[in-house]
Design an enzyme around this catalytic site. Structure first.
Site, PDB file in Angstrom:
ATOM      1  N   ASP A  88       0.830  -1.210   0.000  1.00  0.00           N
ATOM      2  CA  ASP A  88       0.000   0.000   0.000  1.00  0.00           C
ATOM      3  C   ASP A  88       0.861   1.255   0.000  1.00  0.00           C
ATOM      4  OD1 ASP A  88       0.838  -0.593   2.701  1.00  0.00           O
ATOM      5  OD2 ASP A  88      -0.656   0.824   3.442  1.00  0.00           O
ATOM      6  N   GLU A 183       0.063  -1.375   5.606  1.00  0.00           N
ATOM      7  CA  GLU A 183       1.118  -1.016   6.559  1.00  0.00           C
ATOM      8  C   GLU A 183       1.012   0.445   6.968  1.00  0.00           C
ATOM      9  OE1 GLU A 183       5.257   0.406   7.738  1.00  0.00           O
ATOM     10  OE2 GLU A 183       3.947   1.122   6.154  1.00  0.00           O
TER      11      GLU A 183
HETATM   12 ZN   LIG Z   1       6.975   1.960   4.189  1.00  0.00          ZN
END
Ligand SMILES: [Zn+2]
Length: 417
Positions: A88, A183
């Site tokens: 992401d 993340e």
């Molecule tokens: Zn990163």
């Protein structure tokens, strides 16, 4: 054996393709992954892994990509190691219609991004560019982030997979691959299946400058201070009202400057109010507390108490409560139990011709949580710079060095057994 002269790298081609796929995560979404479009990249990665010949590559329902490169070493008991990057990009800056540009043979001159002339990448603002003269710099075009955080890491791991499958002379144990969603919104390992990975150690490829490895993160707590004041009709409040709003304001004003994010750096911790709300009767302040040492976190909570006690002396009928909860812990304590994990990483970077440097992060990584879930995970450079911004950049040469580092790391683990 110097195998690197015979490598033809695929990392840049891969990177230029991956960044065009919008994978922005969304903190407001309750779903896993937070945005379905992250799976678009996941599917591309799986099909490329299958093409390379990695038969078990798959995308799971939560948007995680898993794959295994079988061992080709005659040595038994080579520990299984894993490489991990996140797919992401940060919600802070658009990741839609990214147009990557390669600026060949960087001379040190300003790089003006064509779609927005106000976006100028200058060496004075990006001191790491000093080490990039003659290199090829990849940037976005001015309207979006680039997504080198962390698609540089994804492309590096993918190229390393390609090289391992095509260079049987590189001996290695079983290598696991993990690509995670979400993340950037702190949920990157929520559904990571540690048992399925079955590795002894893992490396995230998500750091900044070539040659850097991070074995230390903050330890982090959240704290909630609830103030109970005394409400009264404002027309008849004299001598009675003790406004929780005003108490909250005084507490925030009395926090020590030398423990605030805007006055601390390097190895110093801080107390940081992040949210405030309330009425005359009750008010709450949410804090985040950070330090590299766990016992200092408790000390910082003690500072909040001391400040609150001091302010409440003027408000005899008011009280407060302070609750703290753990967010994540410094992975150094886990990594210290297995020093070879970091040592081999440093050796691999040196074999790749880099000056290996051990660093700490004033924040957390997927690795800080993975380490405490039973998979010790330091962070290796991916070459990404100025992440989460329109001026994000990465150099082709640093990405290639990261690929070499991964390959050497596989070899070091095989040799040392
Ligand atoms: Zn990163």
């Amino acid at each position: 054996m110097d195998f690197t002269t015979s490598l033809s790298f695929t990392v840049t081609d891969r990177f230029l393709r991956y960044v065009k796929i919008d994978t922005q995560s969304d903190p407001a979404s309750p779903t896993i992954p937070s945005t379905q479009k992250q799976k678009d990249l996941g599917r591309v990665l799986v099909s490329e892994l299958l093409e390379i010949g990695i038969a078990d590559a798959h995308l799971d329902e939560y948007g995680y990509v898993y794959a295994t490169i079988p061992a080709n070493s005659d040595r038994k008991d080579v520990p299984v190691i894993c490489f991990c990057s996140h797919m992401d990009t940060a919600p802070d800056c658009s990741g839609k219609d990214v147009k990557p540009l390669v600026h060949k043979n960087y001379t040190g001159a300003d790089i003006v991004l064509p779609d927005d002339n106000t976006q100028v990448i200058r060496m004075q603002d990006h001191p790491d560019l000093k080490n990039q003269i003659g290199n090829d710099i990849v940037t976005a075009s001015g309207n979006t982030l680039l997504g080198a955080d962390n698609k540089a890491g994804v492309a590096e791991i993918m190229d390393a997979c390609y090289q391992l499958m095509n260079h049987p002379e590189i001996k290695h144990g079983t290598i696991k691959i993990l690509f995670t969603p979400d993340e950037e919104i702190g949920r990157g390992v929520d559904k990571a299946d540690i048992a399925k990975i079955g590795a002894f150690a893992c490396y995230t490829m998500d750091g900044e400058s070539a040659g850097n490895m991070e074995n230390e993160t903050f330890s982090a707590d959240g704290a909630k201070l609830t103030i109970h004041g005394v409400s009264a009709h404002p027309g008849f409040a004299k001598g009675k009202m003790e406004s929780a709003i005003k108490i909250a304001g005084q507490i925030i004003a009395a926090l020590p400057d030398n423990l605030s994010p805007e006055h601390t750096s390097d190895m110093q911790g801080f107390i940081h109010p992040v949210d405030i709300g309330g009425h005359v009767e009750t008010a709450t302040i949410d804090f985040i507390i950070r330090d590299f040492e766990d016992d200092k976190l408790a000390g910082h909570a003690g500072v909040i108490r001391k400040v609150a006690d001091g302010v409440l002396k003027q408000y005899p009928n008011s009280t407060y409560t302070l609750e703290t909860h753990e967010q994540y812990r410094n992975m150094k304590h886990v990594l210290a139990q297995h020093p070879q994990i970091v040592d081999y990483g440093m050796e691999a970077m040196r074999r790749a011709g880099l000056e290996a440097k051990l660093c700490s992060i004033r924040g957390g990584t997927d690795g800080s949580r993975l380490s405490f879930m039973g998979l010790p995970t330091p962070n290796i450079f991916a070459g990404e710079h100025a992440f989460h911004s329109k001026q994000e950049w990465v150099s082709v040469q640093d990405m290639q060095k990261a690929v070499e580092t991964i390959l050497y790391l596989c070899m070091v683990w095989e040799e040392k057994i």
